[in-house]
Structure formats: C-alpha cells, structure tokens
Design an enzyme around this catalytic site. Structure first.
Site, mmCIF file in Angstrom:
data_model
loop_
_atom_site.group_PDB
_atom_site.id
_atom_site.type_symbol
_atom_site.label_atom_id
_atom_site.label_comp_id
_atom_site.label_asym_id
_atom_site.label_seq_id
_atom_site.Cartn_x
_atom_site.Cartn_y
_atom_site.Cartn_z
ATOM 1 N N ALA A 25 11.983 -35.745 -11.660
ATOM 2 C CA ALA A 25 11.896 -35.994 -13.098
ATOM 3 C C ALA A 25 11.837 -37.506 -13.285
ATOM 4 O O ALA A 25 12.583 -38.239 -12.631
ATOM 5 C CB ALA A 25 13.123 -35.432 -13.800
ATOM 6 N N CYS B 34 -0.649 -0.069 7.675
ATOM 7 C CA CYS B 34 -1.145 0.408 6.372
ATOM 8 C C CYS B 34 -2.583 0.938 6.507
ATOM 9 O O CYS B 34 -2.989 1.830 5.761
ATOM 10 C CB CYS B 34 -1.104 -0.702 5.342
ATOM 11 S SG CYS B 34 0.583 -1.155 4.925
ATOM 12 N N ARG C 216 14.337 -22.773 -7.543
ATOM 13 C CA ARG C 216 15.213 -22.685 -6.362
ATOM 14 C C ARG C 216 15.343 -21.238 -5.898
ATOM 15 O O ARG C 216 15.444 -20.974 -4.702
ATOM 16 C CB ARG C 216 16.593 -23.233 -6.700
ATOM 17 C CG ARG C 216 16.644 -24.731 -6.822
ATOM 18 C CD ARG C 216 18.057 -25.146 -7.173
ATOM 19 N NE ARG C 216 18.202 -26.587 -7.236
ATOM 20 C CZ ARG C 216 19.345 -27.200 -7.537
ATOM 21 N NH1 ARG C 216 20.422 -26.490 -7.806
ATOM 22 N NH2 ARG C 216 19.402 -28.508 -7.561
ATOM 23 N N CYS D 209 -2.526 -4.017 6.949
ATOM 24 C CA CYS D 209 -2.159 -4.372 8.326
ATOM 25 C C CYS D 209 -2.591 -3.273 9.303
ATOM 26 O O CYS D 209 -2.767 -2.107 8.943
ATOM 27 C CB CYS D 209 -0.665 -4.659 8.436
ATOM 28 S SG CYS D 209 0.377 -3.245 8.090
ATOM 29 N N LEU E 42 23.143 -27.745 -5.087
ATOM 30 C CA LEU E 42 21.892 -27.156 -4.591
ATOM 31 C C LEU E 42 21.947 -25.642 -4.470
ATOM 32 O O LEU E 42 21.581 -25.080 -3.433
ATOM 33 C CB LEU E 42 21.473 -27.780 -3.242
ATOM 34 C CG LEU E 42 21.245 -29.296 -3.224
ATOM 35 C CD1 LEU E 42 20.725 -29.729 -1.860
ATOM 36 C CD2 LEU E 42 20.246 -29.733 -4.305
ATOM 37 N N THR F 169 13.316 -40.412 0.030
ATOM 38 C CA THR F 169 12.975 -39.145 0.706
ATOM 39 C C THR F 169 11.608 -38.652 0.239
ATOM 40 O O THR F 169 10.745 -38.311 1.058
ATOM 41 C CB THR F 169 14.067 -38.094 0.406
ATOM 42 O OG1 THR F 169 15.301 -38.636 0.833
ATOM 43 C CG2 THR F 169 13.794 -36.787 1.104
ATOM 44 N N SER G 43 8.889 -40.748 1.694
ATOM 45 C CA SER G 43 8.602 -40.555 3.122
ATOM 46 C C SER G 43 7.703 -39.320 3.330
ATOM 47 O O SER G 43 6.816 -39.341 4.183
ATOM 48 C CB SER G 43 9.884 -40.463 3.942
ATOM 49 O OG SER G 43 10.616 -39.331 3.583
ATOM 50 N N GLU H 139 0.833 -1.202 0.000
ATOM 51 C CA GLU H 139 0.000 0.000 0.000
ATOM 52 C C GLU H 139 0.871 1.257 0.000
ATOM 53 O O GLU H 139 0.574 2.245 -0.665
ATOM 54 C CB GLU H 139 -0.909 0.024 1.249
ATOM 55 C CG GLU H 139 -1.883 -1.145 1.353
ATOM 56 C CD GLU H 139 -1.293 -2.372 2.061
ATOM 57 O OE1 GLU H 139 -0.096 -2.655 1.892
ATOM 58 O OE2 GLU H 139 -2.054 -3.056 2.758
#
Ligand code: AOF
Ligand code: ZN
Length: 346
Positions: free
Chosen positions: A157, A87, A187, A78, A207, A293, A296, A53
């Site tokens: 993939a 705001c 990422r 807010c 990564l 992983t 899970s 805003e």
C-alpha cells in the site's frame, strides 16, 4: 456469445470456488450439457478429493441423460491413477459424446495423454476453448509446474505521493479498513505469506487470516520470514506457533514447535528460498513487504503479479514505494483507495 464459451465461463466460475482449498492441485470446473441444457456441474473442491468431472457427473440425478452428452471442463481430464482414478476413463465409461476443454494439463503425468485416451475411445475432443482465460485462472498451478517455483504476488500500500512508510518505518495505516479486509481474503487464497526482517520487527505482524472467514477445509497460510542474521526476537507474533512458520536464515537449521529455521547460502538466497518452498508444495506466496524485500524480488525479476493500493494520504517524506514495470490488468476504486493489479510479462 458462442454457447461453448458460455459453458466454459461457467466452468471457470466453478473452478475458482476451489481457491484456497485445492492447492497444490489445479482449479478445475466442469459442466455437463445435453440438448442445450446444463444437466450437471461440479468442481474440484478439496485437495485429495474427487476431481471436477466426478463431481459434475455425480450431480446428475437422471443418469440416462449422460450418454451422448457434452462435457465442458476447464482442464484436460486426467489419464493417471493419482489419489483418484483417471477422469478420462470415467468419461469414456459414461459414453459421453463430446468433450470441450480449455487447457492441456501441464502435469507430466497427463500432458496430452488424457486427450489421447479420449480420442482413442472415439470421443470428439475440442481443445483450447478460452485458453488464455483458463491459464490465468490456473496461473499458480502453471507457475508451480513450469517455473518450478511458487506463483509470486507482491502486495503493498502506498500513499498518493509514493511512500510505503514514514521515515521511522511506521506504515500504519496507509490503506483503509476495506482494503485491509481484502488482504485477509487474499491471505486465505494463497499458500504462504512472506515478510522481511524489517517488517517483522517494526510491524510485529501476525500474518494470519482474521478479517475474513475461512471454511473448514482451509488452513491458515504458512508464514515465511527472512531473517538472515537471526536478529528477530522470538517473542514476536510470527513466532508464536499458531501457524507453521519458516524462518530462512544464514545460520542454522532447527525445528522449534511450529517454527522451522532453514539455513541457506547468501548467494542465490532468493532462488534457494523459492526452491525450498517449491519442494514443500507451496504453490503461491504473497510478499507483504517491506520495501527492501519487495525490491529484491523485483530486482531479480522474481514476481508474477503485483497488487498495489494507493491511498489518498500524503506523507511528503518517507520510504519510497517500489517501482514496477508490468502490464496493468485492472484498476478499481475501492472505498477510499485505488487498487491496481499488474502482471509481469517479461
Ligand atoms: C482432472 N480434473 O478436477 C483435477 C485434475 O492426486 P489426484 O488424483 O487428485 O491428481 C492430481 C492431478 O490431477 C493434478 O496434479 C492435475 O494434474 C490433475 N488434476 N485433473 O482431470 C480435476 N483437479
Ligand atoms: Zn481427473
């Protein structure tokens, strides 16, 4: 199309420009309209910086136009003093005529008090404009506040015949270079990336964001690796200290440069790990493999979104890709691969 919806869609477009730089804050966009014309627009650009805003009202050169204007904002203004003043007070002070918003801010510090403040000042407030779309844009922020854990994006993939890797764990290169570039874009948009022990060992991933540009306000994602029995050697790319890295394990708590070892109990390991990440303000995480992983997270129903590339390659035999049940929200043919996105409705 309804004019208000059109402006709200513009506010959504603006909001999403903050992806990757505002977490753990929400994505918020704002448009100011007078006599059917957009006179100002803005968005929350940076964590700790001005709210949408403020940015939108600051963009208006002729301040005499603001009185009696309509403010269209993707999240409830807010009402609290955080890093910036409320705001709602700014809107009231500027004698805005009417406010349209999509979502009520789930942050307990706000949660309806912004609307109340505006209404008490005599401003007409219309809520729930394109509410579903608004919640989707802020799905990470909503997960953080409501589920009290990071928003979880599974990514993998697979070959056309349903394999994630060859028998010897080799998973290079199932998807094409175009798909891999998209993964770098993703990422850059999320707070953290996680892999399991096998993937860290076999692929030795770095990564980080290399194949996509990150702007000056952005940081590299936090790397997370699960290595319960501390089997991984510390010469792996993950442990080279270029980015904050957390290694969740069953054995030790230790800080070594940019790498932090965090000990958890084997019972409720996943949930404790998510609690720990939540306490560090990680709003979203991409799970990049491998099969064990990913499975899970799926088995424990701890996922929100799955992004699956399917290539035209066939392995005939190998490590089967995970099976998932969710709602398909998009399916697009990219260069050589097909990208399907599912969300978890359960
Ligand atoms: C808005 N407009 O553009 C944003 C809002 O620490 P602060 O002052 O930046 O406040 C952060 C909180 O404010 C955040 O958790 C969320 O509840 C709200 N974000 N509100 O009116 C905005 N980004
Ligand atoms: Zn605000």
């Amino acid at each position: 199309m309804d004019a208000v919806e059109k402006y709200m869609r513009r506010a959504f477009e603006l909001a999403q420009l903050g992806l990757g730089t505002v977490s753990p804050n929400p994505l918020v966009g704002c448009v100011v309209v007078k006599n059917g014309k957009i006179i100002g627009e803005g968005y929350h650009q940076q964590f700790g910086g001005p709210h949408a805003e403020v940015d939108a009202l600051n963009s208006i050169k002729d301040s005499s136009l603001v009185k009696g204007s309509q403010v269209i904002v993707s999240l409830e203004p807010c009402s609290h003093h955080g890093k910036t003043p409320p705001c709602a007070d700014l809107i009231i002070g500027n004698e805005v005529g009417e406010v349209y918003l999509s979502n009520i801010d789930p942050n307990p510090l706000v949660a309806g008090k912004g609307v109340e403040k505006l209404r008490n000042a005599g401003i007409t407030v219309n809520t729930g404009i394109l509410e579903k779309e608004g919640s989707f844009i802020n799905r990470r922020f909503f997960a953080q506040i409501i589920k009290k854990r990071p928003y979880i994006i599974l990514k993998w993939a697979q070959t056309q015949d349903g394999f994630l890797a060859r028998i010897n764990n080799d998973s290079k290169w199932i998807s094409d270079s175009y798909s891999r570039k998209i993964v770098h874009k993703w990422r850059a948009e999320e707070d953290a990336i996680l892999v399991g022990t096998n993937t860290a060992f076999h692929d030795n991933p770095t990564l980080n964001v290399r194949d996509w540009s990150i702007n000056k306000n952005q940081s590299q994602p936090v790397r997370v690796v699960v290595d319960k029995h501390l089997q991984l050697k510390n010469d792996l790319n993950l442990f080279q200290g270029a980015q904050p890295t957390i290694c969740f394990n069953l054995k030790k708590n230790e800080i070594s440069g940019n790498v932090e070892y965090v000990k958890l109990n084997d019972q409720d390991f996943l949930q404790s790990m998510l609690n720990e990440l939540h306490s560090r303000n990680i709003q979203s995480i991409i799970i990049e493999g491998g099969a064990k992983t990913l499975e899970s997270f799926i088995k424990n129903n701890l996922w929100d979104e799955a992004r699956i590339f399917e290539s035209q390659k066939r392995f005939v035999e190998g490590i089967a890709s995970p099976k998932i049940e969710g709602s398909l929200i998009s399916q697009n043919k990219l260069k050589d691969d097909t990208l399907s996105v599912f969300i978890n409705n359960s």
